[in-house]
Design a protein around this motif. Structure first.
Motif, mmCIF file in Angstrom:
data_model
loop_
_atom_site.group_PDB
_atom_site.id
_atom_site.type_symbol
_atom_site.label_atom_id
_atom_site.label_comp_id
_atom_site.label_asym_id
_atom_site.label_seq_id
_atom_site.Cartn_x
_atom_site.Cartn_y
_atom_site.Cartn_z
ATOM 1 N N LEU A 185 6.315 -0.406 -10.454
ATOM 2 C CA LEU A 185 5.183 -0.563 -11.527
ATOM 3 C C LEU A 185 4.609 -1.942 -11.283
ATOM 4 O O LEU A 185 5.265 -2.960 -10.987
ATOM 5 N N PRO A 186 3.131 -1.929 -11.629
ATOM 6 C CA PRO A 186 2.645 -3.448 -11.572
ATOM 7 C C PRO A 186 3.379 -4.455 -12.514
ATOM 8 O O PRO A 186 3.714 -3.905 -13.515
ATOM 9 N N GLY A 187 3.496 -5.522 -12.210
ATOM 10 C CA GLY A 187 4.016 -6.575 -12.997
ATOM 11 C C GLY A 187 2.937 -7.319 -13.795
ATOM 12 O O GLY A 187 1.771 -6.703 -14.160
ATOM 13 N N ASP A 188 3.408 -8.458 -14.675
ATOM 14 C CA ASP A 188 2.535 -9.116 -15.518
ATOM 15 C C ASP A 188 1.331 -9.649 -14.913
ATOM 16 O O ASP A 188 1.274 -10.137 -13.849
ATOM 17 N N SER A 189 0.118 -9.696 -15.550
ATOM 18 C CA SER A 189 -1.262 -9.940 -14.965
ATOM 19 C C SER A 189 -1.920 -10.587 -16.066
ATOM 20 O O SER A 189 -1.944 -9.880 -17.203
ATOM 21 N N PHE A 202 1.668 3.491 -16.342
ATOM 22 C CA PHE A 202 0.603 2.465 -16.324
ATOM 23 C C PHE A 202 0.701 1.599 -17.143
ATOM 24 O O PHE A 202 -0.219 1.404 -18.142
ATOM 25 N N PRO A 203 1.556 0.376 -17.087
ATOM 26 C CA PRO A 203 1.835 -0.682 -17.949
ATOM 27 C C PRO A 203 0.693 -1.419 -18.318
ATOM 28 O O PRO A 203 0.453 -2.059 -19.411
ATOM 29 N N ARG A 204 -0.255 -1.763 -17.225
ATOM 30 C CA ARG A 204 -1.247 -2.609 -17.233
ATOM 31 C C ARG A 204 -2.519 -1.894 -18.224
ATOM 32 O O ARG A 204 -3.381 -2.603 -18.990
ATOM 33 N N SER A 240 -2.796 -3.773 -7.633
ATOM 34 C CA SER A 240 -1.695 -3.041 -7.669
ATOM 35 C C SER A 240 -1.565 -2.209 -6.624
ATOM 36 O O SER A 240 -0.491 -1.773 -5.855
ATOM 37 N N ASP A 241 -2.866 -2.178 -5.744
ATOM 38 C CA ASP A 241 -3.017 -1.207 -4.685
ATOM 39 C C ASP A 241 -2.132 -2.095 -3.467
ATOM 40 O O ASP A 241 -1.755 -1.368 -2.504
ATOM 41 N N SER A 242 -2.085 -3.397 -3.678
ATOM 42 C CA SER A 242 -1.698 -4.255 -2.476
ATOM 43 C C SER A 242 -0.204 -4.289 -2.467
ATOM 44 O O SER A 242 0.131 -5.102 -1.627
ATOM 45 N N LEU A 243 0.712 -3.799 -3.195
ATOM 46 C CA LEU A 243 2.073 -4.120 -3.233
ATOM 47 C C LEU A 243 2.472 -3.541 -1.983
ATOM 48 O O LEU A 243 2.513 -2.389 -1.571
ATOM 49 N N PRO A 244 3.427 -4.548 -1.281
ATOM 50 C CA PRO A 244 3.677 -4.128 -0.036
ATOM 51 C C PRO A 244 5.266 -3.163 -0.283
ATOM 52 O O PRO A 244 6.157 -3.767 -0.890
ATOM 53 N N LEU A 245 5.047 -1.921 0.005
ATOM 54 C CA LEU A 245 6.103 -1.185 -0.335
ATOM 55 C C LEU A 245 6.897 -0.686 1.020
ATOM 56 O O LEU A 245 6.454 -0.409 1.900
ATOM 57 N N GLN A 246 8.360 -0.521 0.436
ATOM 58 C CA GLN A 246 9.187 0.070 1.662
ATOM 59 C C GLN A 246 8.957 1.434 1.423
ATOM 60 O O GLN A 246 8.455 1.992 0.550
ATOM 61 N N ARG A 247 9.398 2.594 2.326
ATOM 62 C CA ARG A 247 9.238 3.709 2.661
ATOM 63 C C ARG A 247 10.249 4.531 1.640
ATOM 64 O O ARG A 247 9.906 5.712 1.067
ATOM 65 N N GLU A 248 11.401 3.951 1.453
ATOM 66 C CA GLU A 248 12.267 4.796 0.669
ATOM 67 C C GLU A 248 13.160 3.763 0.045
ATOM 68 O O GLU A 248 13.358 2.513 0.315
ATOM 69 N N ALA A 249 13.946 4.161 -1.008
ATOM 70 C CA ALA A 249 14.610 3.440 -1.930
ATOM 71 C C ALA A 249 16.000 4.141 -2.326
ATOM 72 O O ALA A 249 15.797 5.396 -2.710
ATOM 73 N N ARG A 250 17.010 3.693 -2.377
ATOM 74 C CA ARG A 250 18.351 4.405 -2.853
ATOM 75 C C ARG A 250 18.601 4.058 -4.469
ATOM 76 O O ARG A 250 18.376 2.948 -4.754
ATOM 77 N N VAL A 251 18.468 5.034 -5.039
ATOM 78 C CA VAL A 251 18.556 5.248 -6.716
ATOM 79 C C VAL A 251 19.955 5.600 -7.122
ATOM 80 O O VAL A 251 20.078 5.590 -8.232
ATOM 81 N N ALA A 252 20.831 6.090 -6.430
ATOM 82 C CA ALA A 252 22.106 6.419 -6.606
ATOM 83 C C ALA A 252 23.023 6.219 -5.530
ATOM 84 O O ALA A 252 22.451 6.239 -4.457
ATOM 85 N N ASP A 253 24.394 6.395 -5.609
ATOM 86 C CA ASP A 253 25.248 6.303 -4.642
ATOM 87 C C ASP A 253 24.940 7.121 -3.377
ATOM 88 O O ASP A 253 25.077 6.744 -2.028
ATOM 89 N N ASP A 254 24.563 8.276 -3.617
ATOM 90 C CA ASP A 254 24.378 9.311 -2.597
ATOM 91 C C ASP A 254 22.809 9.910 -2.631
ATOM 92 O O ASP A 254 22.553 10.770 -2.226
ATOM 93 N N VAL A 255 21.900 9.217 -3.125
ATOM 94 C CA VAL A 255 20.729 9.816 -3.229
ATOM 95 C C VAL A 255 19.480 8.711 -2.833
ATOM 96 O O VAL A 255 19.536 7.474 -3.311
#
Length: 834
Positions: free
Chosen positions: A585-589, A121-123, A632-647
């Motif tokens: 994570l929420p950005g600068d504000s 929770f950086p903010r 923070s709640d309004s961030l348009p998010l994709q459902r999945e993200a690749r975090v490694a070559d096979d994950v």
């Protein structure tokens, strides 16, 4: 989701522009927009710098005290100014330096040490810092206007009641440290969730650094200890502002009630200060001697044991307050038992020194100084745990000496060692080893010359908080020695500050690993922390895998870029640190900065009786918090993200996997502990009565309580209906009906008590009932704000099945308020015997 198996680290080349995109997303703003930064590394450095500023300011006040007491019959300070100076010295040291610097160092160090991109929770971290900085400076300025508190940093009534302290000096203490309490608790929630949920993949609890364990323990201690002082300050301020006699014996109050509430916070606070320093020593020693820490697991267990036992010591400072012999004996025993896990850590450090090869560099000198000074402080602590001795030494300068040996030995010396050790992380430069020997020599000599003679002067009868003394008492030489020692100590600190400023002005360069440390914070890092999040496979990752920094820097581990185009980190499981999902994570504000200024303004303006301006600041603070939540709640998010070559991991989570849900749970534990403190005040007051309720007071009929509980339950059922609906009109209707039920319950609660003749001014019993009702009413206002927020989000279609974490968290708060209302009814009925 697939698992990485042995395919990490990756040997595949990274895409062009990946690093540049990561730098763009995490870049720290410049110019005036610097006030919007939420990056933990930047906020941590600001936090540490501000805490050190308050350390210096409190030290100047301490020098004024020692100058006044250097010679007999001194008139350097007037009695009134002396009371303000010594009160502010203790208050600033304890509330504006000791606790904040502990959290400040952890905000800076922990994400890198845990292998995380940032705290969850950086903010919240930014809000906690700016509230602390703005409010703390405003509080300190009261000294220059002659309005500083003058009742001691412990603020014992009846001295601090309206009769004996009619001005607003005491109000500055009671309201002025409100922002510190809020800031510390916000930081504790951030740390608990960060340590448990954002460790690097593979960093199981068994592999977690000792410092992280220490911070987890003290964050949990803050959650349970700080609510007592929040409740105590609220009660004393209500007494001063509205004549509710919580601590006035003539109307059924009890000044000892304040001591119970204050020391339930105050004595665990000593260990809240010591345990992080112990964690830092456990991190520095292995690197400085080139050998693993002896007894890693027993040291971790000892940290937890000290944290638990410390709560049994709250009456350690109350042996002369009229407690029963049985209670005093139990607390005395606990005061001795706590020395066992503390000594275990000391022996582990000594064994580590024996196993390795010590080098007398700057950090090592301060670690050795810490061991010597803190052990002496611990020994005198065992002495004052012995009842007959404490009865003689209580409120003498012996206690002042003991307190400073524990606090300076237990915090200041390890902190200075830590600054020498970890300062290269800021700009890659080490402080001067030659000057460090002068700094250590001056500080060690000055500290012992200042405070060791106080043991003797205390045993010769010199009382604490004395303004002046006669030469006939025989304390002249001892006090002169203490005053000379204080200025020698101050000279060492000044030399350190000059060297640190000189070092920070040097050009930035790569920090490398100057101490050959084994932990992750020494991996090369930028604004985005490490290039990729390391896969941890041992307790000493840099010793067991020397190529790990190069692999991480090459992007061969987890999340080497920005998978969603925003700031991200990986949330892992609590026990085994298995990757669960990607947290955006929420950005600068500007909103955390605005909320912090509003919070500080609210408390400080209330102190000077500018009520309308104070409430305007309060509205700004609430509005800013809601705005940052909405953003923070309004961030348009994709459902999945690749975090490694096979994950591939999901983005975000809800329910029990959500880190925000557990943060809400921790916040509610704080809330419940505040309410428990109010309930304790009511029980304590009722137990002193011969007849309960007292004559002229009564409780409403039993059916009123049943009606209130039924309305609360109906509100919770309706909020559950809203939680289970999709974003439509039925959801908003359920929210509205739930709010109506909650407001009806609180109105009935307050109305029934007024009908029964509740008069909070007439008796302390009535005042404690009114305090609990007011606290429940405050929660009704909170739920009204949350209901409006949820109603607007539902109207905008943002409470869907996918984006539902906010609704889940608000529902949890709602159910808590229901349980608190039922507990209130039970406390009133059970205590009165009806």
């Amino acid at each position: 989701m697939s698992t990485p198996g042995k395919r990490l680290p990756s040997s595949l080349p990274r895409p062009d522009g990946e690093r540049e995109e990561l730098e763009r997303v995490w870049r720290t703003p410049r110019g005036l927009r610097f006030l919007t930064t939420v990056n933990n590394a930047t906020i941590g450095q600001l936090y540490i710098g501000t805490a050190l500023l308050f350390f210096v300011l409190a030290g100047v006040l301490g020098l004024m005290i020692r100058a006044q007491l250097a010679v007999p019959d001194s008139t350097l300070l007037s009695p009134g100014l002396y009371n303000q100076v010594f009160t502010m010295h203790g208050t600033v040291m304890m509330f504006l330096f000791a606790i904040p610097v502990v959290e400040a160092i952890s905000v800076f160090l922990l994400p890198a040490m845990l292998g995380a991109r940032d705290l969850p929770f950086p903010r919240l971290s930014a809000y906690a810092y700016w509230a602390y900085a703005a409010g703390g400076l405003g509080f300190f300025v009261s000294l220059f206007a002659g309005l500083a508190p003058d009742g001691g940093w412990f603020m014992y009534p009846p001295l601090t009641g309206k009769e004996h302290s009619p001005g607003i000096n005491a109000d500055f203490w009671l309201l002025g440290i409100g922002f510190i309490e809020i800031s510390a608790i916000a930081g504790a929630i951030e740390l608990i969730v960060g340590i448990l949920f954002t460790r690097a993949p593979g960093m199981t609890l068994a592999r977690m650094p000792v410092y992280a364990w220490a911070m987890l323990v003290i964050a949990l201690m803050i959650v349970f200890a700080f609510p007592a002082i929040i409740a105590g300050t609220a009660l004393l301020e209500l007494e001063r502002a509205y004549d509710w006699p919580f601590f006035i014996p003539a109307r059924g109050g009890d000044p000892v009630l304040w001591q119970h509430l204050f020391w339930f916070f105050g004595h665990p606070e000593v260990y809240i200060i010591f345990l992080p320093a112990a964690g830092m020593v456990s991190m520095m020693l292995p690197s400085l001697v080139g050998a693993p820490l002896v007894g890693h697991r027993p040291v971790v267990i000892a940290l937890g044991a000290v944290g638990v036992i410390s709560f049994a010591l709250w009456a350690h400072h109350m042996f002369t307050a009229g407690l029963s012999l049985w209670t005093s004996t139990l607390v005395s025993a606990a005061s001795m038992i706590v020395a066992v896990p503390t000594a275990l850590q000391v022996f582990a450090w000594l064994a580590t020194l024996w196993r390795g090869q010590a080098r007398l560099n700057a950090p090592m000198l301060f670690v050795l100084g810490f061991l010597f000074i803190f052990v002496l402080g611990g020994l005198t602590g065992v002495m004052v745990a012995v009842l007959p001795f404490d009865w003689q030494a209580h409120d003498s300068y012996f206690i002042v000496a003991h307190l400073h040996y524990v606090l300076i030995g237990g915090l200041v010396f390890p902190m200075f060692g830590a600054l020498y050790y970890w300062l290269p992380l800021v700009n890659g430069n080490r402080m001067s080893e030659r000057l460090a020997r002068w700094v250590f020599g001056l500080m060690f000599t000055g500290m012992n010359l200042t405070f060791f003679p106080m043991h003797i002067s205390g045993l010769l009868g010199m009382p604490r908080r004395v303004y002046s003394y006669s030469s006939e008492m025989g304390w002249d030489g001892l006090n002169l020695a203490s005053s000379i020692g204080a200025f020698i100590l101050a000279l060492g600190i000044l030399l350190f500050m000059v060297d640190m400023a000189r070092t920070l002005r040097k050009p930035r360069r790569a920090h490398g690993n100057p101490w050959q440390a084994s932990t992750l914070e020494w991996i090369p890092a930028e604004d985005y922390a490490t290039r990729s999040i390391p896969d941890v496979r041992s307790r000493e990752p840099l010793w067991d895998d020397p190529d790990l920094p190069q692999q991480v820097e090459a992007g061969a581990h987890w999340l080497p870029g920005t998978a969603t185009g925003r700031r991200e980190s990986i949330v892992t499981s609590v026990l085994q640190a298995k990757p669960l999902y990607v947290q955006v994570l929420p950005g600068d504000s500007w909103w955390p900065f605005a909320a912090a200024l509003g919070t500080a303004g609210f408390f400080l303006l209330l102190t000077v009786k500018l009520t309308l301006a104070a409430w305007a600041c309060g509205v700004i603070a609430v509005a800013a918090v809601l705005a940052w939540m909405w953003q923070s709640d309004s961030l348009p998010l994709q459902r999945e993200a690749r975090v490694a070559d096979d994950v591939v991991l999901p983005v975000g989570a809800h329910g029990l996997r959500s880190h925000s849900l557990w943060a809400t749970v921790i916040m509610l534990v704080v809330d419940a502990t505040v309410f428990a403190s109010f309930a304790f005040a009511h029980i304590h007051t009722a137990m002193r009565l011969e007849i309960c309720p007292p004559p002229g007071s009564s409780l409403p009929p039993l059916w009123w309580s049943w009606a209130v509980c039924a309305a609360l339950a109906a509100g919770s059922l309706l909020i559950e209906c809203a939680r289970r609906r999709t974003a439509d009109g039925w959801q908003r209707l359920a929210l509205t009906a739930a709010l109506v039920c909650m407001l009806a319950a609180v109105s009935m609660d307050i109305g029934s008590q007024l009908t029964a003749g509740l008069d909070p001014v007439a008796s302390a019993w009535g005042a404690t009932v009114a305090a609990m009702l007011a606290y429940q009413g405050l929660h009704a206002v909170l739920l009204a704000i949350l209901a409006l927020y949820l109603w607007l989000r539902s109207w905008r279609g943002r409470l869907s099945a996918v984006n539902r974490a906010t609704l889940d968290n608000c529902a949890l708060v709602w159910h808590y308020v229901t349980l608190q209302g039922v507990a209130l009814a039970l406390v009133l009925r059970v205590v009165s015997g009806s």
